[in-house]
Design an enzyme around this catalytic site. Structure first.
Site, PDB file in Angstrom:
ATOM      1  N   CYS A  83      18.614  31.290  43.722  1.00 18.22           N
ATOM      2  CA  CYS A  83      17.739  31.642  44.831  1.00 18.22           C
ATOM      3  C   CYS A  83      18.935  32.425  45.784  1.00 18.22           C
ATOM      4  O   CYS A  83      19.629  31.791  46.197  1.00 18.22           O
ATOM      5  CB  CYS A  83      17.230  30.557  45.365  1.00 18.22           C
ATOM      6  SG  CYS A  83      16.131  31.061  46.893  1.00 18.22           S
ATOM      7  N   CYS A  86      18.936  30.402  49.116  1.00 17.41           N
ATOM      8  CA  CYS A  86      19.571  28.987  49.326  1.00 17.41           C
ATOM      9  C   CYS A  86      20.612  28.585  48.441  1.00 17.41           C
ATOM     10  O   CYS A  86      21.561  27.591  48.337  1.00 17.41           O
ATOM     11  CB  CYS A  86      18.645  27.883  49.465  1.00 17.41           C
ATOM     12  SG  CYS A  86      17.554  27.580  48.014  1.00 17.41           S
ATOM     13  N   CYS A 131      10.963  29.309  45.443  1.00 17.13           N
ATOM     14  CA  CYS A 131      12.117  28.343  45.289  1.00 17.13           C
ATOM     15  C   CYS A 131      11.613  26.869  45.975  1.00 17.13           C
ATOM     16  O   CYS A 131      11.261  26.726  46.976  1.00 17.13           O
ATOM     17  CB  CYS A 131      13.114  28.768  46.044  1.00 17.13           C
ATOM     18  SG  CYS A 131      14.605  27.490  46.155  1.00 17.13           S
ATOM     19  N   CYS A 134      13.728  26.031  49.232  1.00 17.63           N
ATOM     20  CA  CYS A 134      13.464  26.759  50.780  1.00 17.63           C
ATOM     21  C   CYS A 134      12.276  27.204  50.670  1.00 17.63           C
ATOM     22  O   CYS A 134      11.884  27.922  51.585  1.00 17.63           O
ATOM     23  CB  CYS A 134      14.831  27.807  50.836  1.00 17.63           C
ATOM     24  SG  CYS A 134      14.608  29.191  49.554  1.00 17.63           S
ATOM     25  N   CYS A 154       7.845  36.625  36.411  1.00 13.35           N
ATOM     26  CA  CYS A 154       8.347  37.971  36.714  1.00 13.35           C
ATOM     27  C   CYS A 154       8.870  38.019  37.950  1.00 13.35           C
ATOM     28  O   CYS A 154       8.067  37.682  39.026  1.00 13.35           O
ATOM     29  CB  CYS A 154       6.887  38.984  36.762  1.00 13.35           C
ATOM     30  SG  CYS A 154       7.230  40.710  36.802  1.00 13.35           S
TER      31      CYS A 154
END
Length: 165
Positions: A83, A86, A131, A134, A154
């Site tokens: 991510c 984070c 995510c 976060c 995707c």
């Protein structure tokens, strides 16, 4: 009866809204994750300090990057996709495939890395991927992927970073 000119104006308005929607922070209330508390929480100003404007638009405002603009779409080296908000590991290179869509695609995430929610924007219902740590918007998951899962995650490349190895 609707005149041809009225029909063309209405059609142009619908197409224009669809094209502009990726640049506007509009989103359905249904798009929010079920759990709005995350391990990492920052103010809007704090997110803006740590993310590029495009990362902020995608991760925090549920935007979508243009297809075929991310170098991660054609990244096929061995490594992990994390991510951009984070650093949580999300996908491994072993689960990446070329979907032909212009966005990095995977058939399964790392266990426990993501959360999903219902996205009812743009006159359709999709499953949005976030995510788990976060809450950053990553992309959407579809039921047209390869075996073994049949899923196509995707993802927006700008929402992730690639760590080789």
């Amino acid at each position: 009866m609707m005149k041809k000119r009225d029909f063309l104006h209405a059609s142009a308005a619908v197409v224009g809204m669809a094209l502009l929607s990726r640049y506007l922070p509009w989103r359905s209330d249904d798009m929010a994750t079920a759990n709005n508390e995350f391990e990492i929480e920052k103010t809007e100003a704090e997110w803006r300090k740590t993310l590029t404007p495009e990362q902020f638009r995608v991760l925090r405002q549920h935007g979508t990057e243009r297809a075929r603009t991310s170098p991660l779409d054609k990244q096929y080296g061995k490594g992990t996709y994390v991510c951009a908000g984070c650093g949580l590991p999300l996908f491994t290179s072993q689960t990446k495939f070329d979907s032909g869509t212009g966005w990095p695609s995977f058939f399964t995430p790392i266990e426990g890395a993501i959360a999903t929610s219902v996205d009812k924007s743009l006159f359709m219902t999709r499953v949005e991927v976030h995510c788990r740590r976060c809450g950053g918007h990553l992309g959407h998951v579809f039921e047209d992927g390869p075996k073994p899962t049949g899923k196509r995650y995707c993802m927006n490349g700008v929402a992730m970073n690639f760590i080789s190895g």
